[in-house]
Write a protein that holds these residues in place. Structure first.
Motif, PDB file in Angstrom:
ATOM      1  N   TRP A  24       0.845  -1.201   0.000  1.00  0.00           N
ATOM      2  CA  TRP A  24       0.000   0.000   0.000  1.00  0.00           C
ATOM      3  C   TRP A  24       0.876   1.245   0.000  1.00  0.00           C
ATOM      4  CZ3 TRP A  24      -5.249  -0.555  -0.203  1.00  0.00           C
ATOM      5  CH2 TRP A  24      -5.777  -1.807   0.135  1.00  0.00           C
ATOM      6  N   ARG A  25       0.426   2.270  -0.713  1.00  0.00           N
ATOM      7  CA  ARG A  25       1.027   3.604  -0.650  1.00  0.00           C
ATOM      8  C   ARG A  25      -0.098   4.616  -0.564  1.00  0.00           C
ATOM      9  NH1 ARG A  25       4.689   5.160  -5.367  1.00  0.00           N
ATOM     10  NH2 ARG A  25       4.200   7.177  -4.511  1.00  0.00           N
ATOM     11  N   SER A  54      -1.099   8.869  -0.623  1.00  0.00           N
ATOM     12  CA  SER A  54      -0.622  10.207  -0.975  1.00  0.00           C
ATOM     13  C   SER A  54      -1.809  11.151  -1.002  1.00  0.00           C
ATOM     14  CB  SER A  54       0.089  10.181  -2.329  1.00  0.00           C
ATOM     15  OG  SER A  54      -0.794   9.725  -3.331  1.00  0.00           O
ATOM     16  N   SER A  79      -4.589  13.433  -2.489  1.00  0.00           N
ATOM     17  CA  SER A  79      -5.444  13.244  -3.649  1.00  0.00           C
ATOM     18  C   SER A  79      -5.875  14.581  -4.218  1.00  0.00           C
ATOM     19  CB  SER A  79      -6.675  12.453  -3.213  1.00  0.00           C
ATOM     20  OG  SER A  79      -7.584  12.340  -4.256  1.00  0.00           O
ATOM     21  N   ARG A 127      -5.512   9.396  -1.224  1.00  0.00           N
ATOM     22  CA  ARG A 127      -5.279   8.642  -2.461  1.00  0.00           C
ATOM     23  C   ARG A 127      -4.561   7.348  -2.097  1.00  0.00           C
ATOM     24  NH1 ARG A 127      -1.029   8.259  -6.240  1.00  0.00           N
ATOM     25  NH2 ARG A 127      -1.771   7.870  -8.357  1.00  0.00           N
ATOM     26  N   GLU A 163      -2.732   3.684  -3.433  1.00  0.00           N
ATOM     27  CA  GLU A 163      -2.080   2.922  -4.488  1.00  0.00           C
ATOM     28  C   GLU A 163      -1.840   1.522  -3.935  1.00  0.00           C
ATOM     29  OE1 GLU A 163       1.977   3.773  -6.497  1.00  0.00           O
ATOM     30  OE2 GLU A 163       0.693   5.521  -6.844  1.00  0.00           O
ATOM     31  N   SER A 195      -0.384  -2.311  -4.809  1.00  0.00           N
ATOM     32  CA  SER A 195       0.460  -3.055  -5.742  1.00  0.00           C
ATOM     33  C   SER A 195       0.541  -4.518  -5.345  1.00  0.00           C
ATOM     34  CB  SER A 195       1.881  -2.469  -5.760  1.00  0.00           C
ATOM     35  OG  SER A 195       1.855  -1.127  -6.159  1.00  0.00           O
ATOM     36  N   THR A 225      -0.354  -2.522 -10.415  1.00  0.00           N
ATOM     37  CA  THR A 225      -0.656  -1.415  -9.508  1.00  0.00           C
ATOM     38  C   THR A 225      -1.980  -0.778  -9.900  1.00  0.00           C
ATOM     39  OG1 THR A 225       1.703  -0.979  -9.235  1.00  0.00           O
ATOM     40  CG2 THR A 225       0.202   0.760  -8.564  1.00  0.00           C
ATOM     41  N   THR A 259      -4.847   2.383  -8.566  1.00  0.00           N
ATOM     42  CA  THR A 259      -5.002   3.547  -7.702  1.00  0.00           C
ATOM     43  C   THR A 259      -6.480   3.843  -7.521  1.00  0.00           C
ATOM     44  OG1 THR A 259      -4.898   5.053  -9.568  1.00  0.00           O
ATOM     45  CG2 THR A 259      -2.829   4.586  -8.441  1.00  0.00           C
ATOM     46  N   SER A 308      -8.790   7.225  -5.967  1.00  0.00           N
ATOM     47  CA  SER A 308      -8.823   8.534  -5.315  1.00  0.00           C
ATOM     48  C   SER A 308     -10.184   9.193  -5.497  1.00  0.00           C
ATOM     49  CB  SER A 308      -7.718   9.431  -5.883  1.00  0.00           C
ATOM     50  OG  SER A 308      -7.904   9.615  -7.267  1.00  0.00           O
ATOM     51  N   ASN A 358     -11.381   4.555  -0.331  1.00  0.00           N
ATOM     52  CA  ASN A 358     -10.447   4.388  -1.444  1.00  0.00           C
ATOM     53  C   ASN A 358      -9.693   3.065  -1.325  1.00  0.00           C
ATOM     54  OD1 ASN A 358     -10.975   6.692  -2.961  1.00  0.00           O
ATOM     55  ND2 ASN A 358      -9.664   7.950  -1.688  1.00  0.00           N
ATOM     56  N   ALA A 361      -9.738   0.250  -4.199  1.00  0.00           N
ATOM     57  CA  ALA A 361      -8.510  -0.283  -4.787  1.00  0.00           C
ATOM     58  C   ALA A 361      -8.481  -1.806  -4.687  1.00  0.00           C
ATOM     59  CB  ALA A 361      -7.288   0.323  -4.094  1.00  0.00           C
TER      60      ALA A 361
END
Length: 143
Positions: free
Chosen positions: A21-22, A24, A26, A40, A42, A44, A75, A77, A79, A87, A91
């Motif tokens: 998970w990442r 950031s 949005s 947001r 992400e 993977s 990956t 995303t 948002s 989110n 995802a």
């Protein structure tokens, strides 16, 4: 949501340990909160090195998802929601849908058929009717 993993289909569940998970900031809805909240998401999954895939599954996923993969990693995303939790759910659903689609067996090939006599006759009748309609719309000759 946590603990068991991401269920892709009846035979495959991706363990949580294989998901990265990442978070950031949005763009989009959220007003001033957008500037402070890492909403947001992400997500993977390393398809090439996954321990839960059989060789055939891995080959099929790598082949079908090739345009979406970067170095064997899929990956996604999300948002579209203001809340990070929503989110995250979006995802997870997106990744599961992509993986399930990549693993699905290919559709059966269409057997070529010829148009039936009735369909040919209907098509020609419609063409003649259309030509007749256009003929009626023409300006009459003034000769």
């Amino acid at each position: 949501m946590a603990g068991s993993g991401l269920r892709v289909n009846g035979s495959l569940t991706i363990p949580d340990g294989e998901l990265a998970w990442r978070f950031s900031r949005s763009s989009g809805p959220g007003g001033q909160g957008v500037n402070t909240t890492d909403s947001r998401v992400e997500l993977s999954w390393d398809v090439a090195r996954s321990a839960v895939l059989e060789d055939g599954q891995r080959a099929r996923l790598l082949d079908r998802l090739e345009p979406r993969l970067t170095g064997g990693v899929l990956t996604v995303t999300a948002s579209e929601h203001r809340a990070q939790l929503r989110n995250r759910d979006a995802a997870r659903a997106r990744l599961a849908e992509l993986a399930a689609g990549g693993l699905a067996p290919p559709p059966r090939r269409r057997r070529a058929t010829k148009p039936t006599r009735g369909s040919k006759e209907r098509r020609l009748r419609a063409k003649k009717q259309h030509a007749q309609t256009k003929q009626w719309r023409r300006r009459p000759d003034h000769s």
